[in-house]
Design an enzyme around this catalytic site. Structure first.
Site, PDB file in Angstrom:
ATOM      1  N   ALA B 291       0.619  -1.648   0.053  1.00 23.86           N
ATOM      2  CA  ALA B 291      -0.001   0.338  -0.017  1.00 23.86           C
ATOM      3  C   ALA B 291       1.080   1.418  -0.095  1.00 23.86           C
ATOM      4  O   ALA B 291       1.772   1.199   0.692  1.00 23.86           O
ATOM      5  CB  ALA B 291      -0.557  -0.782   1.239  1.00 23.86           C
ATOM      6  N   ASP B 292       0.386   2.555  -0.615  1.00 23.96           N
ATOM      7  CA  ASP B 292       0.764   3.260  -0.670  1.00 23.96           C
ATOM      8  C   ASP B 292       0.654   4.625   0.455  1.00 23.96           C
ATOM      9  O   ASP B 292       1.204   4.519   0.940  1.00 23.96           O
ATOM     10  CB  ASP B 292       0.940   4.320  -1.597  1.00 23.96           C
ATOM     11  N   GLY B 293      -0.798   4.305   0.723  1.00 21.45           N
ATOM     12  CA  GLY B 293      -1.138   4.466   1.885  1.00 21.45           C
ATOM     13  C   GLY B 293      -1.890   4.149   2.305  1.00 21.45           C
ATOM     14  O   GLY B 293      -2.212   3.335   1.948  1.00 21.45           O
TER      15      GLY B 293
END
Lengths: 393, 396
Positions: B291-293
């Site tokens: 995940a990037d965020g």
């Protein structure tokens, strides 16, 4: 000391031979055993934690499928840690400057700290704890053996905590049954599977409060315990119908609510239930019928299920399904290549994923499966999840 | 019947010859695009540049940019940095200290996550600061954090990392410290510790996810996440038998790079084009993404295509597991796909496109929490509903 060992071995043997029926009974016996063990121990908390862990591991190894044993072990460990921390904090007079008026009750309440603080400092790794440095509890443990009045207090608190736990286990059915009125309304049709004592008491309570409703009981092959439940319900003048497991799908559209008891509740909100339950849950989902699980908190397990159909299942004797006499020639291992042509699989449990469960009714109230993680962080400490590891890490 | 057979090992079909007949132009570098693409290239998000820098993906646009940059006045880059340094308080006399520069230095290390690089940069701000009170230091840090965030508005882990550190600073100053220097040194020490978290977090996540990878399983992976790679590495090293399907990950070609890494570990890998996910989903046992965020609802923001894969997996009852470190938890709550700061990237189709044809150039999408099964983080195994709990405890 040896007497305690004897008691531990006795319980372990009972568990191994599956002589203990049901998770509530198991939980009660385990908790009572721990009460005895703790009252016989010296009081250093580190030693106590070690002892409880060892005994716990032995008991769990006797019956790994009975998750209630592990739950109670972890509950006791959490009680020990809480008592230790509260004494530590009380001793340092670093009581939280909380706005809650009664911060320090004399010695009665083991939980002096507010939830947020105790959680962040003590129990869960969390974003907050990453920023603060957690106090190293192992260090605190060591320097404690000398203070006699404090150590007596400490043990007293723990025994009280365990007594509370036993009390909770004993009264869980009544507290759950108190919530029956809110769930069961007039002229409802309820479906259940197998024979769960919690469900039975739940339905009795609604009946006593003059609700009129009918019950469909799926028999719960192969043990057919549903027959027993149906008879008991009929004796209480409840309109009951017995159906076979396979007709659940046919009947479900006529049902208002499904109420079942389970073997264990896992950390993601999924449940381990008697075999056949997954089918009922799927049918209920398809027809938008609420699937309500009644379970005491001693059934709440902090582990996540991976491959539960295999790892958390009990394969029972095939004779419950097939009488050996009729099929003996197919099942004989000595003919031919030695591998039987006919295999009989008799799993005792089913796994129901959290998406299929609508509500959990526990003795502390009703919760959605997505809330289970909160209950777990309230009752268990994350350091105790894996019991094999040493605490000093 | 309860055992899974690793049929892909027993299967003795000859493997397809590596398609050397794939179009050479898609793999080789195409000649630099026209100037219209150059204008677009300027609009590229720094987010994409970070990805490209880390992954060493050489595309035609990147090449064009690089060529142009070399041709440009070398002072240009310097002035960008200096202009950032100007608004900083003149407390540092002598050589101008730039947090952006510091950040870029840290970021160049391929193993370091963005958020941790940001925190290290902020730590160096503290170290080189000449403030004498906590208030002043806090203000400096706030300025530095703001300039970092504005330098790349699209990167979520950068924002989350800065916010986390700023939150820590505010919380620390709430406690009483006798003198300023001990408070300062505590902040620095904490920031250093945070830096270690990056590698430690990946190890913890890898250990936590081992139970969920069983022998004979097939894992679908999308995007190139170092955390997921660590998970698979650990599983391979503990001699588990599994195979991996990698999506190609156009246009970043993350799948190619990931399959390279996995081939080095002797893990059977199969590459799929992005559109083949639904076709192969029935053979898949679980989906693993990074995940990037991680946003407040428990959903994730990840490379474009993750949402699609999660939808397909959900409709076929396959679990979707996310591996993300805890500092990626961001205080965002996107309500739909367009609710985030757009991160655009150039897409090279290999052939020139008429200028009036629009191209969807967004680089990432949002996957809502109901399609995710579990999140593996260094805080433990979490269900998506736990994320908002954690964030509330921290920020409120």
């Amino acid at each position: 000391m040896a007497e305690v060992q004897g008691l531990v071995n006795e319980l372990a043997t009972k568990l191994r031979k599956r002589k203990v029926e049901g998770s509530r009974e198991t939980a009660r016996l385990t908790a009572e055993l721990f009460r005895t063990v703790i009252s016989q121990q010296r009081v250093t908390s580190a030693a106590l934690v070690e002892v409880v862990r060892d005994v716990g591991q032995k008991l769990i190894a006797a019956n790994p499928v009975e998750l209630a044993v592990g739950n109670i072990v972890r509950r006791v460990l959490r009680i020990i840690r809480d008592s230790d921390l509260s004494l530590e904090v009380g001793g340092l007079t670093l009581v939280p400057q909380g706005d809650d008026g009664d911060i320090v009750e004399e010695d009665d309440k083991p939980f002096l700290l507010s939830d947020a603080i105790s959680q962040t400092i003590l129990h869960q790794p969390s974003l907050v704890a990453q920023l603060e440095s957690k106090p190293n509890l192992v260090r605190h443990f060591e320097g404690k053996a000398d203070k006699t009045p404090r150590s007596w207090q400490f043990k007293h608190q723990i025994i009280e905590g365990v007594n509370d736990l036993i009390e909770d286990i004993n009264t869980c059915h009544e507290q759950i049954a108190d919530q029956a009125l809110e769930l069961i309304h007039q002229n409802e049709v309820i479906l259940t599977l197998g024979h769960s004592r919690t469900v039975k008491k739940f339905l009795y309570a609604a009946k006593e409060k003059k609700r009129s409703f009918q019950v469909y009981v799926a028999e719960g092959a192969p043990k057919h315990l549903g027959h027993v439940l149906a008879k008991e319900l009929a004796e209480k003048h409840l309109q009951t119908t017995v159906i076979s497991d396979s007709s659940v799908f046919a009947i479900i559209s006529r049902v208002n609510m499904v109420i079942v008891g389970v073997h264990a509740v896992m950390a993601n909100g999924g449940v381990i239930a008697p075999v056949g339950m997954n089918m009922v849950a799927l049918a209920a989902k398809k027809y938008a019928v609420p699937f309500v699980v009644v379970a005491g908190t001693h059934k709440l397990c902090p582990l996540f299920p991976n491959n539960p159909e295999v790892l958390l299942n009990d394969m029972r004797c095939p004779s419950e399904l097939l009488s050996f006499g009729e099929f003996s020639d197919c099942m004989d291992y000595s003919i031919g290549s030695g591998a039987p042509l006919l295999n009989v699989v008799n799993p005792a449990f089913d796994y129901v994923p959290p998406e299929l469960v609508s509500l959990f009714v526990t003795e502390i109230g009703g919760y959605h499966p997505s809330y289970i993680y909160r209950l777990i962080s309230d009752y268990y400490s994350s350091e105790d999840l894996v019991l094999q590891q040493k605490p000093a890490s | 019947m309860w055992r899974r057979s690793a049929s892909f090992i027993l299967d003795n079909r000859t493997p397809n010859d590596v398609a050397s007949a794939s179009r050479p132009e898609s793999l080789a570098l195409s000649p630099p695009l026209q100037s219209s693409a150059m204008a677009d290239a300027d609009a590229n998000s720094a987010y994409y540049q970070t990805r490209a820098a880390h992954h060493g993906v050489v595309t035609s646009d990147w090449l064009a940019q690089a060529q142009a940059a070399v041709g440009r006045n070398p002072d240009d880059l310097g002035s960008v940095v200096a202009s950032e340094a100007e608004p900083k308080p003149a407390s540092d006399s002598g050589k101008p200290f730039s947090v952006i520069e510091e950040f870029n230095n840290w970021r160049k290390q391929p193993d370091l996550a963005e958020a941790v690089a940001a925190i290290r940069a902020l730590a160096s701000v503290i170290m080189s600061s000449e403030a004498t009170t906590m208030m002043e230091l806090e203000i400096e840090l706030k300025k530095a954090s703001d300039s970092l965030k504005s330098w790349d508005k699209t990167s979520i882990s950068l924002t989350a990392g800065c916010d986390l550190f700023m939150r820590f600073v505010t919380r620390t100053t709430a406690l009483e410290y006798e003198d300023f220097n001990s408070a300062k040194s505590r902040l620095i020490e904490r920031a250093e510790k945070f830096g270690e978290i990056s590698t430690k977090a990946r190890r913890i996540i890898a250990v936590l996810s081992q139970d969920f990878i069983f022998d004979g399983c097939t894992i679908l992976v999308h995007g190139f996440s170092r955390v997921v790679l660590e998970v698979l590495k650990t599983a391979a090293q503990s001699k588990k038998l599994f195979r991996v399907f990698c999506t190609e990950g156009r246009p970043d070609r993350t799948g190619l790079r990931l399959s390279n890494e996995l081939a080095k570990l002797d893990v059977p890998v199969k590459l799929l084009i992005d559109s083949a996910v639904a076709y192969t989903m029935d053979e898949v046992d679980m989906v693993f993404v990074g995940a990037d965020g991680v946003v407040e609802s428990g959903g994730i923001i990840n490379m474009m295509g993750t949402y699609q894969i999660a939808l397909v997996a959900h409709s076929m009852n396959k679990p979707v597991y996310v591996a993300a470190e805890s500092y990626k938890f961001a205080r965002l709550y996107p309500l739909d796909q367009k609710d985030m700061a757009p991160a655009l990237r150039p897409i090279d189709f290999g052939v020139p496109i008429p200028s009036k044809v629009e191209v969807e150039r967004s680089a990432r999408d949002y996957t809502p929490p109901q399609y995710l099964t579990l999140l593996f983080t260094d805080l433990g195994v979490l269900t998506p509903s736990v994320v908002s709990d954690e964030l509330i405890q921290l920020y409120l």
